[in-house]
Design an enzyme around this catalytic site. Structure first.
Site, PDB file in Angstrom:
ATOM      1  N   ASN A  10     -16.488  -0.939 -16.133  1.00  0.00           N
ATOM      2  CA  ASN A  10     -16.514  -2.247 -15.468  1.00  0.00           C
ATOM      3  C   ASN A  10     -17.871  -2.354 -14.778  1.00  0.00           C
ATOM      4  O   ASN A  10     -18.063  -1.815 -13.695  1.00  0.00           O
ATOM      5  CB  ASN A  10     -15.367  -2.330 -14.451  1.00  0.00           C
ATOM      6  CG  ASN A  10     -15.392  -3.626 -13.671  1.00  0.00           C
ATOM      7  OD1 ASN A  10     -16.150  -4.544 -14.001  1.00  0.00           O
ATOM      8  ND2 ASN A  10     -14.561  -3.721 -12.632  1.00  0.00           N
ATOM      9  N   LYS A  12     -19.201  -4.915 -13.522  1.00  0.00           N
ATOM     10  CA  LYS A  12     -19.229  -5.919 -12.437  1.00  0.00           C
ATOM     11  C   LYS A  12     -20.482  -6.795 -12.577  1.00  0.00           C
ATOM     12  O   LYS A  12     -20.921  -7.021 -13.697  1.00  0.00           O
ATOM     13  CB  LYS A  12     -19.143  -5.234 -11.075  1.00  0.00           C
ATOM     14  CG  LYS A  12     -17.970  -4.242 -11.031  1.00  0.00           C
ATOM     15  CD  LYS A  12     -17.633  -3.725  -9.668  1.00  0.00           C
ATOM     16  CE  LYS A  12     -16.467  -2.754  -9.790  1.00  0.00           C
ATOM     17  NZ  LYS A  12     -15.994  -2.246  -8.514  1.00  0.00           N
ATOM     18  N   HIS A  95      -8.567  -8.049 -11.166  1.00  0.00           N
ATOM     19  CA  HIS A  95      -9.293  -7.024 -10.408  1.00  0.00           C
ATOM     20  C   HIS A  95      -9.212  -7.338  -8.910  1.00  0.00           C
ATOM     21  O   HIS A  95      -9.216  -8.514  -8.519  1.00  0.00           O
ATOM     22  CB  HIS A  95     -10.756  -6.971 -10.869  1.00  0.00           C
ATOM     23  CG  HIS A  95     -11.472  -5.776 -10.333  1.00  0.00           C
ATOM     24  ND1 HIS A  95     -11.978  -5.750  -9.056  1.00  0.00           N
ATOM     25  CD2 HIS A  95     -11.735  -4.564 -10.872  1.00  0.00           C
ATOM     26  CE1 HIS A  95     -12.530  -4.559  -8.837  1.00  0.00           C
ATOM     27  NE2 HIS A  95     -12.395  -3.825  -9.927  1.00  0.00           N
ATOM     28  N   GLU A  97     -11.330  -7.249  -6.654  1.00  0.00           N
ATOM     29  CA  GLU A  97     -12.427  -8.074  -6.132  1.00  0.00           C
ATOM     30  C   GLU A  97     -12.155  -9.548  -6.391  1.00  0.00           C
ATOM     31  O   GLU A  97     -12.491 -10.415  -5.589  1.00  0.00           O
ATOM     32  CB  GLU A  97     -13.756  -7.616  -6.761  1.00  0.00           C
ATOM     33  CG  GLU A  97     -14.237  -6.306  -6.136  1.00  0.00           C
ATOM     34  CD  GLU A  97     -15.039  -5.411  -7.063  1.00  0.00           C
ATOM     35  OE1 GLU A  97     -15.564  -5.892  -8.076  1.00  0.00           O
ATOM     36  OE2 GLU A  97     -15.124  -4.198  -6.767  1.00  0.00           O
ATOM     37  N   GLU A 167      -5.489   0.579  -9.639  1.00  0.00           N
ATOM     38  CA  GLU A 167      -6.727   0.720  -8.876  1.00  0.00           C
ATOM     39  C   GLU A 167      -6.441   0.561  -7.384  1.00  0.00           C
ATOM     40  O   GLU A 167      -6.416  -0.565  -6.869  1.00  0.00           O
ATOM     41  CB  GLU A 167      -7.738  -0.344  -9.312  1.00  0.00           C
ATOM     42  CG  GLU A 167      -8.185  -0.223 -10.743  1.00  0.00           C
ATOM     43  CD  GLU A 167      -9.602  -0.744 -10.914  1.00  0.00           C
ATOM     44  OE1 GLU A 167     -10.444   0.010 -11.434  1.00  0.00           O
ATOM     45  OE2 GLU A 167      -9.888  -1.876 -10.505  1.00  0.00           O
ATOM     46  N   GLY A 173     -15.191   1.762  -5.262  1.00  0.00           N
ATOM     47  CA  GLY A 173     -16.558   1.696  -4.756  1.00  0.00           C
ATOM     48  C   GLY A 173     -16.760   2.438  -3.447  1.00  0.00           C
ATOM     49  O   GLY A 173     -17.776   2.263  -2.778  1.00  0.00           O
ATOM     50  N   SER A 213     -13.432   5.025  -7.968  1.00  0.00           N
ATOM     51  CA  SER A 213     -14.342   6.163  -7.775  1.00  0.00           C
ATOM     52  C   SER A 213     -14.120   7.286  -8.788  1.00  0.00           C
ATOM     53  O   SER A 213     -14.214   8.459  -8.432  1.00  0.00           O
ATOM     54  CB  SER A 213     -14.248   6.692  -6.342  1.00  0.00           C
ATOM     55  OG  SER A 213     -14.641   5.673  -5.430  1.00  0.00           O
TER      56      SER A 213
HETATM   57  P1  PGA Z   1     -15.547   2.229  -8.910  1.00  0.00           P
HETATM   58  O1  PGA Z   1     -14.940   0.818  -9.427  1.00  0.00           O
HETATM   59  O2  PGA Z   1     -15.439   3.183 -10.048  1.00  0.00           O
HETATM   60  O3  PGA Z   1     -16.970   1.907  -8.550  1.00  0.00           O
HETATM   61  O4  PGA Z   1     -14.737   2.633  -7.748  1.00  0.00           O
HETATM   62  C1  PGA Z   1     -13.780   0.771 -10.206  1.00  0.00           C
HETATM   63  C2  PGA Z   1     -13.411  -0.658 -10.437  1.00  0.00           C
HETATM   64  O5  PGA Z   1     -13.610  -1.496  -9.555  1.00  0.00           O
HETATM   65  O6  PGA Z   1     -12.899  -1.012 -11.518  1.00  0.00           O
END
Ligand code: PGA
Length: 249
Positions: A10, A12, A95, A97, A167, A173, A213
């Site tokens: 992903n 982003k 997601h 976000e 998630e 993140g 992460s």
């Molecule tokens: P991350 O993001 O690996 O940076 O924690 C995962 C995601 O948001 O899908």
């Protein structure tokens, strides 16, 4: 699990077209011998066409990170499933976000899932609790509500094309991944829910992937858990070498 694991990147809102092309050119050589894992790059809309040309003879698949639930019309700035269907195979929906920053609800995500399926796209449905919800022992309740709300009216047959991504919001993140045991507990719960909502076969055959992460140094442990069938990788997917390492795990 006998099913083919899925590792998805992903990206982003990262990488312009030039950076995306350079990533793919490097990455494809790092994963060219992988046969037993499905690898998906969910890139920004602007790079999808260019990447599509580059992955023709590779084992890389393409995904989008969002879409609108209508197919066309007066929705300035939006992209529909109908527009995506000839370019990508997968689309990330729900997601955290999108839920937090753009106020997407389970109802809205459900409409997007319906439209994605209608257009033969495979949704990667993200669900997960916040830290506060976890601390208040609400994790399973949240997971159940999100899963039921987002999959409303999705048929047994359509479930073949759904990937569920667990998630935990507090792990995204932050560099603080869920422990394999914490993740496994929720994955197992999701699988049991799917069995109640659908049936045993669907529950067994649905890929439930972990995101939050995931890095080369923790991927093996997470992916070795019985109910974890892959990963959705944000930060560590931006670098071809580190994402290649995770895919080779
Ligand atoms: P991350 O993001 O690996 O940076 O924690 C995962 C995601 O948001 O899908």
């Amino acid at each position: 699990m006998a099913m083919k694991p899925l590792i998805a990147a992903n990206w982003k809102m990262n990488k312009d077209i030039k950076e995306a092309v350079s990533f793919i050119n490097k990455f494809k050589n790092l994963i060219k011998n992988i046969k037993n894992t499905e690898i998906v790059i969910c890139a920004p809309f602007t790079s999808l066409s260019e990447i599509k040309k580059l992955i023709k003879t590779t084992n890389i698949k393409l995904g989008a990170q969002n879409m609108h639930f209508e197919e066309k019309g007066a929705f300035t700035g939006e992209i529909s499933g109908l527009m995506l269907k000839d370019i990508v195979e997968y689309v990330i929906l729900g997601h955290s976000e999108r839920r937090q920053i753009f106020h997407e609800t389970d109802d809205l995500i459900n409409k997007k899932i319906e439209s994605a399926l209608k257009n033969k796209l495979k949704p990667i449905l993200c669900i997960g609790e916040t830290l506060q919800q976890r601390n208040n022992n609400k994790t399973m309740k949240i997971i159940k509500n999100q899963l039921k709300g987002c999959l409303k009216n999705v048929s047994n047959d359509e479930m073949k094309n759904i990937v569920v991504a667990y998630e935990p919001v507090w792990a995204i993140g932050t560099g603080k991944n869920a422990t394999p045991e914490q993740a496994e507990e929720v994955h197992k719960f999701i699988r049991e829910l799917l069995s109640k909502m659908y049936n045993e076969t669907i529950s067994k055959n649905t890929r439930i992937i972990y995101g939050g992460s995931m890095k080369p140094n923790n991927a093996r442990e997470l992916l070795s858990m019985p109910n974890i069938n892959g990963g959705l990788v944000g930060g560590a997917s931006l670098d071809a070498k580190s994402f290649g390492e995770i895919c080779n795990t």
